[in-house]
Enzyme design. Structure first.
Site, PDB file in Angstrom:
ATOM      1  CE  LYS A 100      -2.240  -0.910   3.599  1.00  0.00           C
ATOM      2  NZ  LYS A 100      -1.673  -2.368   4.205  1.00  0.00           N
ATOM      3  NE  ARG A 126       7.306  -4.078   5.804  1.00  0.00           N
ATOM      4  CZ  ARG A 126       5.864  -3.680   6.098  1.00  0.00           C
ATOM      5  NH1 ARG A 126       5.224  -3.333   5.079  1.00  0.00           N
ATOM      6  NH2 ARG A 126       5.348  -4.272   7.161  1.00  0.00           N
ATOM      7  NE  ARG A 134      -4.143  -1.855  10.135  1.00  0.00           N
ATOM      8  CZ  ARG A 134      -2.836  -1.139   9.575  1.00  0.00           C
ATOM      9  NH1 ARG A 134      -2.980  -0.006   9.406  1.00  0.00           N
ATOM     10  NH2 ARG A 134      -1.932  -2.085   9.827  1.00  0.00           N
ATOM     11  NE  ARG A 191       6.809  -1.794  10.226  1.00  0.00           N
ATOM     12  CZ  ARG A 191       5.613  -1.677   9.505  1.00  0.00           C
ATOM     13  NH1 ARG A 191       5.489  -1.012   8.436  1.00  0.00           N
ATOM     14  NH2 ARG A 191       4.588  -2.005  10.100  1.00  0.00           N
ATOM     15  NE  ARG A 206       1.891  -5.794  11.122  1.00  0.00           N
ATOM     16  CZ  ARG A 206       2.893  -5.479  10.397  1.00  0.00           C
ATOM     17  NH1 ARG A 206       3.989  -6.076  10.229  1.00  0.00           N
ATOM     18  NH2 ARG A 206       2.813  -4.411   9.276  1.00  0.00           N
TER      19      ARG A 206
HETATM   20  P1  AMP Z   1       1.216  -0.239   9.391  1.00  0.00           P
HETATM   21  O1  AMP Z   1       2.308   0.400   9.134  1.00  0.00           O
HETATM   22  O2  AMP Z   1       0.051   0.100   8.730  1.00  0.00           O
HETATM   23  O3  AMP Z   1       1.165  -1.984   9.187  1.00  0.00           O
HETATM   24  O4  AMP Z   1       0.962  -0.051  10.812  1.00  0.00           O
HETATM   25  C1  AMP Z   1       1.532  -0.121  12.048  1.00  0.00           C
HETATM   26  C2  AMP Z   1       0.801  -0.519  13.379  1.00  0.00           C
HETATM   27  O5  AMP Z   1       0.316   0.667  13.681  1.00  0.00           O
HETATM   28  C3  AMP Z   1      -0.367  -1.405  13.104  1.00  0.00           C
HETATM   29  O6  AMP Z   1       0.235  -2.858  13.270  1.00  0.00           O
HETATM   30  C4  AMP Z   1      -1.084  -0.844  14.159  1.00  0.00           C
HETATM   31  O7  AMP Z   1      -0.717  -1.314  15.577  1.00  0.00           O
HETATM   32  C5  AMP Z   1      -0.936   0.644  14.129  1.00  0.00           C
HETATM   33  N1  AMP Z   1      -2.151   1.219  13.195  1.00  0.00           N
HETATM   34  C6  AMP Z   1      -1.913   1.854  11.994  1.00  0.00           C
HETATM   35  N2  AMP Z   1      -2.787   2.303  11.540  1.00  0.00           N
HETATM   36  C7  AMP Z   1      -3.962   1.733  12.374  1.00  0.00           C
HETATM   37  C8  AMP Z   1      -5.450   1.983  12.457  1.00  0.00           C
HETATM   38  N3  AMP Z   1      -6.220   2.572  11.469  1.00  0.00           N
HETATM   39  N4  AMP Z   1      -6.175   1.452  13.470  1.00  0.00           N
HETATM   40  C9  AMP Z   1      -5.477   0.873  14.261  1.00  0.00           C
HETATM   41  N5  AMP Z   1      -4.104   0.756  14.535  1.00  0.00           N
HETATM   42  C10 AMP Z   1      -3.434   1.423  13.379  1.00  0.00           C
END
Ligand code: AMP
Length: 279
Positions: A59, A170, A136, A214, A225
């Site tokens: 994304k 990554r 989400r 990460r 996840r």
């Molecule tokens: P991502 O980089 O999008 O995978 O986000 C990393 C982490 O941030 C996720 O695993 C969640 O813990 C938190 N996070 C990001 N966006 C959201 C969201 N819209 N709602 C809840 N948690 C989020």
């Protein structure tokens, strides 16, 4: 952007104390309502798009390319969370625990971080957005719907076994912050599925020694996840399907194969050519 004001109001009225709100995804009620005042028709403003798809599907890669092409901000809530984690703010410690387990941060906190980001952008004259990682949960999607119009939802798809490999490959450069991927995906055609090749995205020499993984890209956390995505975020796809806004996009391979095809289905090939011609 009137929507920012409504989102800010919504965040303020819904969040109790940040500490109490950091866990769970309590449903927010009485939140912004279905206010339509102040909404601008799509033809009078920049695009307002959402990118959906499992963690690690790409994304960020495609949303940021499109944001440059369309001159709208790419807003990734994962980045907002990581910025908060890197700060010495009061939320950092509790967010770390949640994120490192692959769990979702509460709707209240994420809305509050997003509202602040949109407000900052508004002050700089930004308009439109490509959201990545938000919404989400269905509750987040309903809240967003209550404050502004989403024109289109791009749902990126890729086989789950490949997503796991991509997440494990990554890396981020600790100095320049750029993202790379060491994984070389080379999956043969089987069971009626097409072959997929994705070359690694290797860093330049000077980033090589500064690469970091990460904390939430370990095998166990990535699988968690993905499980949470299927449970909490799959219904978001259904939410937008019912509105007829979803463009499903099966990634055919890495960036060289996927990017031109994505531009084609979005009818943006001319835009890309124009940009290259004027660059
Ligand atoms: P991502 O980089 O999008 O995978 O986000 C990393 C982490 O941030 C996720 O695993 C969640 O813990 C938190 N996070 C990001 N966006 C959201 C969201 N819209 N709602 C809840 N948690 C989020």
């Amino acid at each position: 952007m009137a929507a920012v004001q409504r989102l800010l109001r919504a965040a303020a009225s819904s969040s109790s104390s940040g500490a109490a709100a950091a866990t769970g995804t309590r449903r927010m009620t009485g939140f912004a309502g279905a206010e339509s005042r102040g909404r601008r028709p799509a033809q009078d403003r920049n695009v307002q798009w959402v990118f959906l798809g499992c963690p690690g599907v790409g994304k960020g890669t495609y949303a940021s390319r499109l944001s440059r092409l369309l001159a709208v901000p790419h807003i990734a809530t994962g980045d907002l969370v990581r910025d908060e984690l890197a700060s010495t703010g009061p939320l950092a410690a509790q967010l770390k625990e949640i994120v490192n387990q692959g769990k979702l941060v509460s709707d209240e906190i994420i809305i509050s971080l997003l509202s602040k980001r949109l407000k900052k952008g508004e002050e700089k004259g930004e308009s439109g957005f490509i959201l990545d990682g938000f919404p989400r949960t269905v509750n987040q999607a309903e809240i967003l719907d209550g404050v502004t119009d989403i024109d289109m939802v791009v749902n990126l798809k890729l086989r789950e076994d490949i997503i796991v490999q991509k997440c494990l490959g990554r890396r981020i450069c600790g100095q320049c912050g750029k993202n790379f991927n060491l994984a070389c995906i080379d999956v043969k055609a089987e069971n009626g599925l097409p072959p997929i090749y994705m070359s690694p995205l290797l860093p330049p020499k000077n980033c090589m020694s500064k690469l970091k993984t990460r904390d939430d890209d370990t095998d166990e956390v990535v699988r968690n996840r993905l499980r949470i995505y299927n449970e909490m975020s799959q219904p978001v796809e259904d939410f937008y399907q019912k509105q007829g806004k979803v463009l499903e996009f099966d990634l055919p391979g890495g960036i060289p194969e996927s990017w031109p095809k994505l531009l084609q289905v979005l009818n943006l090939e001319d835009q890309e050519e124009l940009k290259l011609a004027t660059a």
